[in-house]
Design a protein around this motif. Structure first.
Motif, mmCIF file in Angstrom:
data_model
loop_
_atom_site.group_PDB
_atom_site.id
_atom_site.type_symbol
_atom_site.label_atom_id
_atom_site.label_comp_id
_atom_site.label_asym_id
_atom_site.label_seq_id
_atom_site.Cartn_x
_atom_site.Cartn_y
_atom_site.Cartn_z
ATOM 1 N N LEU A 1 179.425 -85.516 82.482
ATOM 2 C CA LEU A 1 178.442 -86.587 82.316
ATOM 3 C C LEU A 1 176.983 -85.948 81.953
ATOM 4 N N GLN A 2 176.657 -84.963 82.537
ATOM 5 C CA GLN A 2 175.310 -84.172 82.056
ATOM 6 C C GLN A 2 175.451 -83.967 80.754
ATOM 7 N N PHE A 3 176.494 -83.342 80.385
ATOM 8 C CA PHE A 3 176.612 -83.005 78.875
ATOM 9 C C PHE A 3 176.663 -84.137 77.918
ATOM 10 N N GLY A 4 177.446 -85.172 78.093
ATOM 11 C CA GLY A 4 177.451 -86.337 77.591
ATOM 12 C C GLY A 4 176.063 -87.235 77.391
ATOM 13 N N LEU A 5 175.290 -87.010 78.404
ATOM 14 C CA LEU A 5 173.920 -87.674 78.604
ATOM 15 C C LEU A 5 172.990 -86.879 77.743
ATOM 16 N N ALA A 6 173.111 -85.566 77.625
ATOM 17 C CA ALA A 6 172.383 -84.770 76.892
ATOM 18 C C ALA A 6 172.539 -84.829 75.584
ATOM 19 N N VAL A 7 173.821 -85.178 75.047
ATOM 20 C CA VAL A 7 174.270 -85.349 73.749
ATOM 21 C C VAL A 7 173.787 -86.682 73.189
ATOM 22 N N ARG A 8 173.812 -87.620 74.055
ATOM 23 C CA ARG A 8 173.385 -88.881 74.011
ATOM 24 C C ARG A 8 171.576 -89.060 73.566
ATOM 25 N N ALA A 9 171.086 -88.262 74.359
ATOM 26 C CA ALA A 9 169.531 -88.420 74.545
ATOM 27 C C ALA A 9 169.159 -87.503 73.209
ATOM 28 N N ARG A 10 169.976 -86.462 72.888
ATOM 29 C CA ARG A 10 169.573 -85.636 71.588
ATOM 30 C C ARG A 10 169.857 -86.599 70.209
ATOM 31 N N ARG A 11 171.011 -87.113 70.378
ATOM 32 C CA ARG A 11 171.052 -88.110 69.237
ATOM 33 C C ARG A 11 170.174 -89.240 68.878
ATOM 34 N N ALA A 12 169.826 -89.600 70.157
ATOM 35 C CA ALA A 12 168.794 -90.747 70.127
ATOM 36 C C ALA A 12 167.814 -90.310 69.717
ATOM 37 N N GLN A 13 167.269 -88.946 69.942
ATOM 38 C CA GLN A 13 165.833 -88.531 69.584
ATOM 39 C C GLN A 13 166.101 -88.311 68.042
ATOM 40 N N LEU A 14 167.091 -87.972 67.372
ATOM 41 C CA LEU A 14 167.213 -87.650 66.010
ATOM 42 C C LEU A 14 167.543 -89.029 65.313
ATOM 43 N N ARG B 1 162.361 -84.479 79.173
ATOM 44 C CA ARG B 1 163.828 -84.896 79.680
ATOM 45 C C ARG B 1 164.082 -84.380 80.893
ATOM 46 N N PRO B 2 163.233 -85.041 81.978
ATOM 47 C CA PRO B 2 163.576 -84.048 83.510
ATOM 48 C C PRO B 2 164.861 -84.084 84.104
ATOM 49 N N GLN B 3 165.667 -85.030 83.599
ATOM 50 C CA GLN B 3 167.015 -85.180 84.064
ATOM 51 C C GLN B 3 167.890 -85.853 83.226
ATOM 52 N N PRO B 4 169.217 -85.746 83.428
ATOM 53 C CA PRO B 4 170.299 -86.473 82.441
ATOM 54 C C PRO B 4 169.701 -87.977 82.702
ATOM 55 N N GLY B 5 169.802 -88.642 81.584
ATOM 56 C CA GLY B 5 169.437 -90.240 81.676
ATOM 57 C C GLY B 5 168.088 -90.566 81.907
ATOM 58 N N LEU B 6 167.383 -89.602 81.904
ATOM 59 C CA LEU B 6 165.609 -89.921 81.925
ATOM 60 C C LEU B 6 165.017 -89.224 80.733
ATOM 61 N N GLU B 7 164.346 -90.012 79.820
ATOM 62 C CA GLU B 7 163.473 -89.401 78.953
ATOM 63 C C GLU B 7 162.206 -90.110 78.692
ATOM 64 N N LEU B 8 161.071 -89.236 78.414
ATOM 65 C CA LEU B 8 159.795 -89.547 77.946
ATOM 66 C C LEU B 8 159.480 -89.236 76.894
ATOM 67 N N LEU B 9 158.954 -90.363 75.939
ATOM 68 C CA LEU B 9 158.794 -90.152 74.340
ATOM 69 C C LEU B 9 157.378 -90.806 74.104
ATOM 70 N N HIS B 10 156.827 -90.317 73.226
ATOM 71 C CA HIS B 10 155.652 -90.885 72.611
ATOM 72 C C HIS B 10 155.971 -91.483 70.975
ATOM 73 N N TYR B 11 155.390 -92.595 70.702
ATOM 74 C CA TYR B 11 155.543 -93.040 69.498
ATOM 75 C C TYR B 11 154.157 -93.300 68.733
ATOM 76 N N ALA B 12 153.918 -93.293 67.390
ATOM 77 C CA ALA B 12 152.960 -93.755 66.685
ATOM 78 C C ALA B 12 153.587 -94.653 65.706
ATOM 79 N N VAL B 13 153.291 -95.691 65.428
ATOM 80 C CA VAL B 13 153.975 -96.938 64.624
ATOM 81 C C VAL B 13 152.941 -97.231 63.715
ATOM 82 N N PRO B 14 152.882 -96.948 62.263
ATOM 83 C CA PRO B 14 151.890 -97.326 61.405
ATOM 84 C C PRO B 14 151.862 -98.848 61.223
ATOM 85 N N PRO B 15 151.033 -99.410 60.780
ATOM 86 C CA PRO B 15 150.783 -100.992 60.623
ATOM 87 C C PRO B 15 151.849 -101.408 59.643
#
Length: 193
Positions: free
Chosen positions: A14-27, A106-120
């Motif tokens: 499960l931890q590996f799967g969540l890490a894969v999903r989080a990395r895929r989401a990042q990309l 990413r303090p633990q599997p399933g928890l991720e903190l992101l910052h976005y900058a979105v142009p107008p």
């Protein structure tokens, strides 16, 4: 990916799967894109991400290569204190929209903190539904942001925050005149649906 004689899945699966999903989401890549990059079928990748399939070392390494990272980044237990200095955060810029995403933590599997900058005038890709129970917490620092979930949307201004269920297709857009900066916390449930 061969699944014959696969042992029952474990917490490490499960931890590996969540890490894969989080990395895929990042990309911001799809299962099909990762399948093409790794040589592991999208069906198997889906089961891996849900912690339902144990992977061989060869396939785990292929998935890591497909995600552009080391296998250790997907299986490593976090240290007691993790510090990422300014300028060291993983930074992704969407080629077409100019949206900038910083992976803060990413303090633990399933928890991720992101910052976005979105142009107008720019909008994110449409994200697939997360596992039921997944919440995303938005905090808008500057500008305004419209968050779309399924057929609903909410407009957030600087200083606003929102907690939204993300078990439906979703995306966000900057309908304002200035750059929208926001912090996003993605919290997936520990296991199951």
């Amino acid at each position: 990916m061969s699944t014959e004689n696969s042992p029952p899945s474990t917490d490490s699966d499960l931890q590996f799967g969540l890490a894969v999903r989080a990395r895929r989401a990042q990309l911001a890549i799809t299962l099909d894109q990762l399948a093409q990059a790794s040589g592991v079928t999208s069906g198997a990748l889906s089961r891996v991400e849900r912690g339902l399939l144990s992977v061989s070392l060869r396939n785990a390494m292929a998935i890591a290569r497909g995600l552009g990272c080391e296998l250790s980044e997907l299986v490593q237990s976090p240290a007691p204190a993790q510090i990422t200095r300014a300028g060291e955060h993983a930074r992704f810029v969407h080629e077409d929209t100019g949206i900038v995403r910083l992976a803060l933590a990413r303090p633990q599997p399933g928890l991720e903190l992101l910052h976005y900058a979105v142009p107008p005038g720019q909008a994110s890709s449409h994200f697939a539904p997360h596992r039921p129970g997944t919440r995303e917490v938005f905090y808008v620092e500057t500008g305004s942001l419209r968050v779309f979930t399924g057929t609903d949307s909410v407009l957030l201004q600087a200083g606003d925050s929102a907690q939204l269920a993300m078990d439906t297709e979703h995306h966000f857009a900057n309908e304002g005149r200035g750059v929208a900066h926001f912090i996003l916390l993605v919290a997936a449930p520990a296991h199951g649906g």
